[in-house]
Design a protein around this motif. Structure first.
Motif, PDB file in Angstrom:
ATOM      1  N   TYR A  77      29.102 -19.390 -29.475  1.00 58.37           N
ATOM      2  CA  TYR A  77      30.324 -18.748 -29.972  1.00 58.37           C
ATOM      3  C   TYR A  77      31.162 -18.231 -28.798  1.00 58.37           C
ATOM      4  O   TYR A  77      32.385 -18.377 -28.789  1.00 58.37           O
ATOM      5  N   ILE A  80      32.291 -26.992 -33.739  1.00 63.19           N
ATOM      6  CA  ILE A  80      31.293 -26.549 -34.723  1.00 63.19           C
ATOM      7  C   ILE A  80      30.568 -27.741 -35.339  1.00 63.19           C
ATOM      8  O   ILE A  80      29.336 -27.811 -35.320  1.00 63.19           O
ATOM      9  N   GLY A 113      26.681 -29.187 -36.619  1.00 61.42           N
ATOM     10  CA  GLY A 113      27.162 -28.557 -37.842  1.00 61.42           C
ATOM     11  C   GLY A 113      27.452 -29.580 -38.927  1.00 61.42           C
ATOM     12  O   GLY A 113      27.083 -30.752 -38.809  1.00 61.42           O
ATOM     13  N   ASP A 163      28.024 -24.217 -39.042  1.00 62.65           N
ATOM     14  CA  ASP A 163      27.474 -24.518 -37.723  1.00 62.65           C
ATOM     15  C   ASP A 163      25.989 -24.876 -37.826  1.00 62.65           C
ATOM     16  O   ASP A 163      25.405 -24.824 -38.915  1.00 62.65           O
TER      17      ASP A 163
END
Length: 159
Positions: free
Chosen positions: A23, A96, A101, A111
């Motif tokens: 992230y 993602i 994901g 994700d």
């Protein structure tokens, strides 16, 4: 270390640090602040295992908890990331989905850790807020999409 008054706690099986670092690498205004490790062995782990990770995602303070497989993420919680154009939408979506994901509908994806994300172009939010026929057209167009197509939403807004 300063602890925020309100922090989102996200339960992970055992990958909180990997998720937090992903992230932080993916979204602006995101960072890993600290990693807390077990000081000794415990029933489901060893000394040195990551217990928690303090991080921010797009400015939102979070705590990743390696709590084991007992709880799974659901669509009842998601991060919504507002984007300015198709390039930004694609960049986050591809990061993602392309990192293990999965796509979903209407700008939602998940994700590899199971956390839900809404990658939402501002033009869609603005169209829905406008109400009336503009909102109806944009909503109808959105309902056919996985990743949001900014040009298609803009066309729907214009009628």
């Amino acid at each position: 270390m300063t602890i925020s008054k309100n922090t989102v706690c996200l339960w992970f099986d055992r990958d909180a640090e990997a998720a937090a670092r992903f992230y932080a690498d993916t979204f602006p205004d995101s960072a890993v602040q600290s990693v807390a490790r077990a000081p000794t062995d415990y029933p489901s782990g060893k000394a040195g295992d990551v217990l928690t990770v303090t991080f921010t995602v797009a400015g939102i303070p979070c705590l990743g908890l390696n709590g084991g497989p007992g709880n799974r993420h659901s669509d009842a919680f998601s991060f919504q990331i507002a984007t300015d154009d198709q390039a930004e939408t694609d960049r986050y979506w591809d990061a993602i989905v392309g990192n293990g994901g999965a796509e979903s509908a209407c700008g939602w994806c998940r994700d590899r850790w199971g956390l839900s994300w809404q990658i939402t172009p501002r033009t869609l939010t603005e169209a829905l807020a406008a109400g009336g026929e503009e909102a109806q057209r944009a909503f109808t167009a959105m309902m056919t999409m996985t990743r949001i197509d900014v040009a298609a939403i803009d066309a729907a807004r214009r009628g």
